[in-house]
Write an enzyme that holds these catalytic residues in place. Sequence first.
Site, PDB file in Angstrom:
ATOM      1  N   GLU A 268       0.824  -1.201   0.000  1.00 24.66           N
ATOM      2  CA  GLU A 268       0.000   0.000   0.000  1.00 24.66           C
ATOM      3  C   GLU A 268       0.852   1.241   0.000  1.00 24.66           C
ATOM      4  O   GLU A 268       1.977   1.250   0.508  1.00 24.66           O
ATOM      5  CB  GLU A 268      -0.877   0.037   1.256  1.00 24.66           C
ATOM      6  CG  GLU A 268      -2.089  -0.827   1.134  1.00 24.66           C
ATOM      7  CD  GLU A 268      -2.160  -1.854   2.217  1.00 24.66           C
ATOM      8  OE1 GLU A 268      -1.100  -2.220   2.758  1.00 24.66           O
ATOM      9  OE2 GLU A 268      -3.276  -2.303   2.517  1.00 24.66           O
TER      10      GLU A 268
ATOM     11  N   CYS B 201       2.863   8.490   2.006  1.00 25.78           N
ATOM     12  CA  CYS B 201       3.353   7.539   3.010  1.00 25.78           C
ATOM     13  C   CYS B 201       3.727   6.275   2.244  1.00 25.78           C
ATOM     14  O   CYS B 201       2.857   5.593   1.710  1.00 25.78           O
ATOM     15  CB  CYS B 201       2.232   7.283   4.014  1.00 25.78           C
ATOM     16  SG  CYS B 201       2.622   6.006   5.205  1.00 25.78           S
TER      17      CYS B 201
ATOM     18  N   CYS C 176       6.586  -7.237   7.080  1.00 24.76           N
ATOM     19  CA  CYS C 176       7.604  -6.732   8.006  1.00 24.76           C
ATOM     20  C   CYS C 176       7.967  -7.818   8.998  1.00 24.76           C
ATOM     21  O   CYS C 176       7.091  -8.502   9.536  1.00 24.76           O
ATOM     22  CB  CYS C 176       7.065  -5.510   8.745  1.00 24.76           C
ATOM     23  SG  CYS C 176       8.280  -4.788   9.875  1.00 24.76           S
TER      24      CYS C 176
ATOM     25  N   CYS D 294       5.395  -6.151  15.408  1.00 24.66           N
ATOM     26  CA  CYS D 294       4.914  -5.496  16.628  1.00 24.66           C
ATOM     27  C   CYS D 294       3.469  -5.931  16.895  1.00 24.66           C
ATOM     28  O   CYS D 294       2.703  -6.151  15.957  1.00 24.66           O
ATOM     29  CB  CYS D 294       4.977  -3.981  16.475  1.00 24.66           C
ATOM     30  SG  CYS D 294       6.629  -3.409  16.070  1.00 24.66           S
TER      31      CYS D 294
ATOM     32  N   CYS E  67       0.370  -3.975  15.195  1.00 28.66           N
ATOM     33  CA  CYS E  67       0.441  -3.528  13.805  1.00 28.66           C
ATOM     34  C   CYS E  67      -0.041  -4.599  12.826  1.00 28.66           C
ATOM     35  O   CYS E  67       0.398  -5.752  12.894  1.00 28.66           O
ATOM     36  CB  CYS E  67       1.885  -3.155  13.482  1.00 28.66           C
ATOM     37  SG  CYS E  67       2.160  -2.728  11.755  1.00 28.66           S
TER      38      CYS E  67
ATOM     39  N   CYS F 189      -2.274   4.765  10.459  1.00 28.46           N
ATOM     40  CA  CYS F 189      -1.054   4.091  10.931  1.00 28.46           C
ATOM     41  C   CYS F 189      -1.370   2.701  11.435  1.00 28.46           C
ATOM     42  O   CYS F 189      -2.276   2.514  12.238  1.00 28.46           O
ATOM     43  CB  CYS F 189      -0.443   4.847  12.108  1.00 28.46           C
ATOM     44  SG  CYS F 189       0.041   6.497  11.712  1.00 28.46           S
TER      45      CYS F 189
HETATM   46  N1  SAH Z   1       8.348   0.074  10.623  1.00 24.90           N
HETATM   47  C1  SAH Z   1       8.523   1.450  10.853  1.00 24.90           C
HETATM   48  C2  SAH Z   1       7.780   2.260   9.823  1.00 24.90           C
HETATM   49  C3  SAH Z   1       6.261   2.083   9.850  1.00 24.90           C
HETATM   50  S1  SAH Z   1       5.648   3.545  10.495  1.00 24.90           S
HETATM   51  C4  SAH Z   1       8.103   1.825  12.246  1.00 24.90           C
HETATM   52  O1  SAH Z   1       7.464   1.001  12.896  1.00 24.90           O
HETATM   53  O2  SAH Z   1       8.457   2.919  12.684  1.00 24.90           O
HETATM   54  C5  SAH Z   1       4.097   3.163  11.045  1.00 24.90           C
HETATM   55  C6  SAH Z   1       3.851   3.875  12.357  1.00 24.90           C
HETATM   56  O3  SAH Z   1       2.525   3.531  12.771  1.00 24.90           O
HETATM   57  C7  SAH Z   1       4.798   3.395  13.440  1.00 24.90           C
HETATM   58  O4  SAH Z   1       5.093   4.392  14.361  1.00 24.90           O
HETATM   59  C8  SAH Z   1       3.942   2.317  14.066  1.00 24.90           C
HETATM   60  O5  SAH Z   1       4.411   1.975  15.327  1.00 24.90           O
HETATM   61  C9  SAH Z   1       2.592   2.947  14.055  1.00 24.90           C
HETATM   62  N2  SAH Z   1       1.510   1.988  14.229  1.00 24.90           N
HETATM   63  C10 SAH Z   1       1.536   0.654  14.008  1.00 24.90           C
HETATM   64  N3  SAH Z   1       0.340   0.108  14.327  1.00 24.90           N
HETATM   65  C11 SAH Z   1      -0.451   1.106  14.755  1.00 24.90           C
HETATM   66  C12 SAH Z   1      -1.808   1.176  15.184  1.00 24.90           C
HETATM   67  N4  SAH Z   1      -2.563   0.101  15.249  1.00 24.90           N
HETATM   68  N5  SAH Z   1      -2.295   2.395  15.541  1.00 24.90           N
HETATM   69  C13 SAH Z   1      -1.522   3.507  15.442  1.00 24.90           C
HETATM   70  N6  SAH Z   1      -0.251   3.502  15.022  1.00 24.90           N
HETATM   71  C14 SAH Z   1       0.283   2.306  14.682  1.00 24.90           C
HETATM   72 FE1  SF4 Z   2       6.953  -3.438  11.234  1.00 26.46          FE
HETATM   73 FE2  SF4 Z   2       4.530  -2.520  11.886  1.00 26.46          FE
HETATM   74 FE3  SF4 Z   2       6.403  -2.819  13.773  1.00 26.46          FE
HETATM   75 FE4  SF4 Z   2       6.684  -0.859  11.936  1.00 26.46          FE
HETATM   76  S1  SF4 Z   2       5.064  -1.040  13.471  1.00 26.46           S
HETATM   77  S2  SF4 Z   2       8.248  -2.305  12.660  1.00 26.46           S
HETATM   78  S3  SF4 Z   2       5.761  -1.881  10.136  1.00 26.46           S
HETATM   79  S4  SF4 Z   2       5.467  -4.480  12.558  1.00 26.46           S
END
Ligand code: SAH
Ligand code: SF4
Length: 342
Positions: free
Chosen positions: A90, A105, A112, A116, A119, A331
């Site tokens: 995306e 974005c 990935c 996390c 996510c 996000c």
């Molecule tokens: N992998 C990198 C880049 C992705 S950025 C990183 O994690 O920084 C995407 C951003 O959205 C990150 O700060 C991530 O932690 C945040 N994010 C992930 N899941 C989310 C959610 N369910 N609600 C809000 N933010 C989220």
């Molecule tokens: Fe990967 Fe999502 Fe964690 Fe960013 S927030 S490092 S995209 S799993």
Amino acid sequence: MNVLSGLSLEEIENIVLGLGGSKFRARQIHNWIYLKSVSSIDEMTDLSLKFRQELNSVAKVSDVKIKVKQVSNDGTIKYLLEYPDKQCVETVLMRFDNRANLTACVSSQVGCAVNCSFCATGKRGFIRNLDYKEIIEQVLTIQRDTGLKVTNIVFMGQGEPLLNLDNVLKAAHIFNESFQIGARRLTISTSGIIPGIEKLSDIDLQSTLAISLHAPNHNIRKQLMKIEEKYPMDKLHNALKNYIDKTGRRITIEYLLIKDLNDTAQSAKELGIYLKDLKCNINLIPYNPTEKNDYKRPDATSIMKFKYLLEHMGKKVTVRLERGADIDAACGQLRGRVLKAD
Ligand code: SAH
Ligand code: SF4
């Protein structure tokens, strides 16, 4: 068949010189691709018909398909793009009403590996890196489809940019040189990959580094992000301090707010102490629901209270505007697949 999108001026020159054309022709083609965002060679109307035919026989503009396009109530547009090997990612275009900025974005990987807990991207696991051309194609697709020029780029789509740093840096270079998007208008977001941060400390990129911290201490972070085991917060602190000292740049700290988990007054205080000697802005991200977990978004009062406590400790804090949640473009909601109706 050459794909022109993502090529540097020199690479375009090589193709054009091979066809008996001039460097001037190459510059024209370069500008059609990056500044005027054409979809086909036939639209390059200042090239002779004959030259366009010759170019058509050895090159095409793009090999990426828009698989799905969704437009949110707030004007955010989410694209699901398909590369020739059928893998999809995306990319999201956000407009903020109060600014003329158009922010793309972009994704840096398919899936990935960091996985996390909050996510949606992580749930897919890691599929593959995107090469720099594939990253660039995302911005070009947006420009071609909307006819607008992207002004800012954030590496906040799918994937962990610092685990694909060479391609991310190459893409950043082309955004700068060919799209004429200044390095200061680029943000690279990371879950805290220390070797990548160390590499960035040694190059003068001028872009913003954003850290997905999301927790005030090791125990909470470990619950939220497995990466905390490998790159714990105390070591991350050293790496960030070193980055700030070496580059002189202010970093962004991203902090996901989850109800009753990391949004308490105690958490705000601990976070303030952790960040005390780090030159940073804090960006609070109220949790966006994704499938299959029990996390909840805090209410507006708790968010404001958390913000106030940090400001009281001398920090500059913003709350991230939610964009495109109705089309799962906010996000953490990027999955990279077509959702089938049940
Ligand atoms: N992998 C990198 C880049 C992705 S950025 C990183 O994690 O920084 C995407 C951003 O959205 C990150 O700060 C991530 O932690 C945040 N994010 C992930 N899941 C989310 C959610 N369910 N609600 C809000 N933010 C989220
Ligand atoms: Fe990967 Fe999502 Fe964690 Fe960013 S927030 S490092 S995209 S799993």
